[in-house]
Design an enzyme around this catalytic site. Structure first.
Site, PDB file in Angstrom:
ATOM      1  CB  SER A  90     -10.533   1.983  -0.459  1.00  0.00           C
ATOM      2  OG  SER A  90     -10.370   3.333  -0.727  1.00  0.00           O
ATOM      3  CG  ASP A 216      -3.187   4.095   2.917  1.00  0.00           C
ATOM      4  OD1 ASP A 216      -3.229   4.530   1.589  1.00  0.00           O
ATOM      5  OD2 ASP A 216      -4.140   3.355   3.084  1.00  0.00           O
ATOM      6  CG  HIS A 245      -5.280   2.543  -0.416  1.00  0.00           C
ATOM      7  ND1 HIS A 245      -5.743   3.137   0.925  1.00  0.00           N
ATOM      8  CD2 HIS A 245      -6.414   2.514  -1.121  1.00  0.00           C
ATOM      9  CE1 HIS A 245      -7.223   3.255   0.633  1.00  0.00           C
ATOM     10  NE2 HIS A 245      -7.331   2.750  -0.411  1.00  0.00           N
TER      11      HIS A 245
END
Length: 278
Positions: A90, A216, A245
Site C-alpha cells: 500500500s 482490490d 488489498h
C-alpha cells in the site's frame, strides 16, 4: 533506531526490507517475511515513524518522517547483506519506490505490493474518494482529529482472518492490526507523498515485481498500471484473483511469497553472472 515492533529474520547475504502501509504495522508483513526467510533471505520488517501508537503519535509525523525511518532501516540492513531488496504494501509500496529512485545503486529490486496512489477501490465510499482535497484541509488547519474509519472487508477476502483483524483493531492494541481508521491529516500526507513519488517513477531503474489484487477493494488496478507505465525498469505484473488489498496476508500469500522469492533470486543470479564474466 530499532522500534519495539521491528523484527529481523536472519538469513544469507540477500536482504529484503519490508515496509507496511499507512496506519498499519510490521505484523502485516510477517507472513511474507517468514516465507522469504524460509527461502534463505535475511528479512527486516520495519515500523514506520509514528505508527503502532495512538492517533496523536501518528499525527506528530508526516511522510518525510516515514521516509526517513525507511532510509534508516535500509542502512541498518545494508550492514548485514550484499544485495538489498525492498518491498512495501500500500503506502509502503510508494516508500519502496522512492527508496529505489533515490538509491538506484543500493536497491537491487522492488516488490510493489498493492501500490496506493489513490484510494479508488470498490469499497471506498464516495466521500473518501474526495480525499485528494485533504492537503488543502490540512493546510487550512481543519479537521486535525477527524478520520475515515476502516470499513469491511478491511482489505481481506479471507473471512476468518478478516474477523480476527477487525477484533484486533477494535481492541485498541495498534501494534497488532493498526489503527481503526485513517486520520485526515495523515491521508493528506499520503497524497503529498503520492504526487511526489509519481514524479520520481522515471528514476526507478531497479527491476519491479508489481503485485496487485485484481479486485482490490482499497486501490484499483489503475494504481499498479501507473507503476508499470512510469518506471524506467524491467517489470513483472502479478495479478491476484482471490485476494483483496492486503495481499501479504490474504488467501494468495503463498503465491506472492513464491513469486517474490523467484523474482529476487533471478536478479541475484544475473548480478552474479555479470560479476563472474567481468
Amino acid at each position: 533506531m530499532i522500534r519495539p515492533t521491528d523484527f529481523l529474520l536472519e538469513g544469507d547475504r540477500r536482504g529484503v526490507l519490508l515496509i507496511h502501509g499507512l496506519t498499519g504495522t510490521p505484523m502485516e508483513m510477517r507472513l511474507l517475511a517468514k516465507g522469504l526467510n524460509n527461502a534463505g533471505f535475511t528479512v527486516y520488517g520495519m515500523q514506520l515513524a509514528g505508527h503502532c501508537g495512538d492517533i496523536d503519535d501518528l499525527l506528530a509525523t508526516g511522510w518525510r518522517d516515514w521516509y526517513a525511518s525507511v532510509e534508516a532501516a535500509a542502512d541498518k540492513l545494508l550492514e548485514r547483506v550484499d544485495h538489498l531488496f525492498v518491498g512495501g504494501l500500500s503506502m509502503g509500496a510508494l516508500l519502496s519506490l522512492k527508496l529505489a529512485a533515490e538509491r538506484p545503486r543500493q536497491v537491487a529490486g522492488v516488490g510493489v505490493y498493492g501500490a496506493t496512489f489513490r484510494y479508488d477501490g470498490w469499497s471506498i465510499p464516495w466521500t473518501a474518494k474526495l480525499s485528494f482535497l485533504l492537503p488543502l484541509v490540512k493546510k487550512l488547519g481543519l479537521g486535525r482529529h477527524r478520520m475515515f474509519e476502516e470499513q469491511p472487508p478491511y482489505g481481506l477476502r479471507d473471512e476468518r482472518l478478516r474477523n480476527q483483524v477487525a477484533a484486533a483493531m477494535r481492541s485498541g492494541d495498534s501494534t497488532v492490526a493498526g489503527l481503526l481508521g485513517n486520520p485526515w491529516h495523515s491521508l493528506a500526507d499520503l497524497y503529498q507523498l503520492s504526487n511526489h513519488v509519481r514524479g520520481l517513477l522515471p528514476k526507478v531503474t531497479s527491476p519491479c515485481l508489481v503485485a496487485h489484487a485484481s479486485e482490490d477493494d482499497v486501490a484499483s488496478v489503475r494504481n499498479a498500471e501507473a507503476v508499470l507505465r512510469g518506471v524506467n525498469a524491467p517489470t513483472e505484473l502479478l495479478l491476484l484473483d482471490d485476494s483483496y488489498h492486503m495481499i501479504t496476508i490474504d488467501k494468495e500469500r503463498r503465491t506472492l511469497i513464491e513469486r517474490s522469492a523467484r523474482f529476487f533470486d533471478a536478479i541475484v543470479a544475473g548480478r552474479d553472472a555479470v560479476a563472474a564474466a567481468a
